[in-house]
Design an enzyme around this catalytic site. Sequence first.
Site, short mmCIF file in Angstrom:
data_model
loop_
_atom_site.label_atom_id
_atom_site.label_comp_id
_atom_site.label_asym_id
_atom_site.label_seq_id
_atom_site.Cartn_x
_atom_site.Cartn_y
_atom_site.Cartn_z
N GLU A 258 1.27 -1.22 -0.14
CA GLU A 258 0.24 0.17 -0.09
C GLU A 258 1.05 1.04 -0.29
OE1 GLU A 258 -0.93 3.41 1.59
OE2 GLU A 258 -1.88 1.89 3.62
N CYS A 297 -2.41 8.27 3.69
CA CYS A 297 -2.45 7.69 2.20
C CYS A 297 -3.60 8.21 2.17
CB CYS A 297 -2.16 6.53 2.57
SG CYS A 297 -3.43 5.03 3.98
#
Length: 680
Positions: A258, A297
């Site tokens: 990720e 994020c």
Amino acid sequence: MSLIDVKSFAVGQWVTPDSDARQIFNAVTGEGMARAGNSTLDVEAMLEFGRTKGGPALRAMTFHDRARMLKALAIEIGKHKQALYDISFATGATQSDNLIDIDGGIGTMFVFASKGRRELPDAHVYLDGDVEQLSRNGTFLGQHIATSMQGVAVHINAFNFPVWGMLEKLAPTLLAGVPAIVKPATATCYVTELAVKIMLDSGLLPEGALQLVSGGLGDMLDRLTHQDIVSFTGSAHTALKLRSAPHILENSIRFVAEQDSLNASILGPDAEPGTPEFDLFIKEVQREMTTKAGQKCTAIRRIIVPEAQSSAVIEALSARLAKTVIGDPKIEGVRMGALVSQSQKNDVLKTASLIGTEAERVYGDPDNFEVQGADANTGAFVPPMLFHCSNPDQAKIVHENEAFGPVSTIMGYRDLDHAMTLANRGEGSLVASVITRDPEVARSVVLGSGAYHGRLYFNNRDSMKESTGHGSPLPHMVHGGPGRAGGGEEMGGIRGVMHYMQRTAVQGSPDILSAVGRKWVPGATELEAPAHPFTRTFNELQIGETIHTAEREISLEDIETFAHFTGDTFYAHMNAEAAKRNPFFPDRVAHGYLLISFAAGLFVEPNEGPVLANTGLDNLRFMKPVEAGDSIKVRLSVKHKTPRNEEYGEVRWHVTMANQDNDLVAEYELLTMNAYERQT
């Protein structure tokens, strides 16, 4: 002020930093506060400890055992939330940020604990899909299963969420029965260390199930086997370096990533100024820019709006950003704290300057802004910065470079197709959001942009009171994205657990498959019940225990009585000529639910006993119609048993109904709750 020693936990022992340890600075004051790192950690011993101690202990537990352990761990961490809040302020996080990180992490563990009990069996093997019929007579079958990987999961986490970032990986890993070695980012590892200590001190974890590396991993990744897993959160550059290492590639070691994500939010063409959707859009963008000082994020990096609304969005968003109080996160009223470090501040300013070559900064001056209770220079503070890119089609930097801080760029679109083109220019993101009340706009975005984003978030006046927000990954939903976002899918409920398990195709006889999955498969040996199964407790019942009932003839009077009693006078039951014109029916036929009711009458034991309740039917199918004069009979088999609480468990019964010619009429699964012990 003496520095805090942030320790590692390796092979069952806490290990103090050595002389090569890295110094860690308070994000708010800039003062040195801790040190972490130990170059003498025996990483091979850590891996073996996890494989030989933690793995076997976890695999000996069922999914439900592990789920109960997760719940207990979440409760234990919750008892120490205040200590975690207090230490997290040094990372620059506000109390609101801490709630996302700490409470969010605890909540994630609760969700996986719940899903483990509800969606996984109280067993060691997960059955993936239905049994496959591989032979004409059913003596050779296939079943996909999943079993725990027999290695170690190495979790490499980012600095921005030192608790949630660990727990959202740890929960599915432990639920899968795999031990973990957690490596937090050094800048905030002191928060992770405290959370790990809370879990270890609880005594809830088997020995070897959890280890911690505060500092560097050394050559640990070069010592992994094909049974190990790496789960990484961080930059695309670091992810590429790690996942392309020859040892990782040669051994096909699972690598879940990720990474960087230029997430977009689209203001729908219907969301004009003055609508609730326009106001919601401004609120969402401002929140995503300032929460965790933009160090998320999932934060919104590209703001895509109708060209005609660009000025209105800039004005409204600038006014809202101007209300953001920046400063020491411990001070009441402060809404945005510091970045995690001076190094991170320098990176953000450098990237913002680069974005400024393609876009005009319309709000926020890093050289002139107010900070409450702290020094803007010694602390890692930056203000929210908003840019406007007037020519997003020709721009490149705004679509390729992420300033990991409170920085975002507005760009205008001509029509919805253009908006999707701009959103897709990010080449893969964790999330894109669309604020619209037009269902057709939502459908178009799904079809045109779904392949580029791991999550699509739609919101409007109808859902805004209960929506969780653009930037909130939920444990129920996948967190990851294609392309630039890394290609991973964390969480997502049980989908996340499967990253740490091996899917295997098992082929064999019904008896073999029943033994492997601890679930009776039609065609497997039927055990003769010593007494009516409804008179037997949960613990007494055995998988495969079966009874065959007597026959019951279905009369025309039965059909008509049922029709008039229920009001279901559908023509196939009441009109012979109409029924015969239907290609499915030879004549008037019995109601399907009449047959189910009569089937229950054939197999039910009416007296008080261990069966406490009928809780439902699953997978009901009707195969052949029943006419007046036909007979039905039932086979009832114990298919599966699942403990539910301290008093009773769920029994899943396989039920088949056949006619006088032994042709299958119906098939379904009956669910009952049965007491563990007899009532006295």
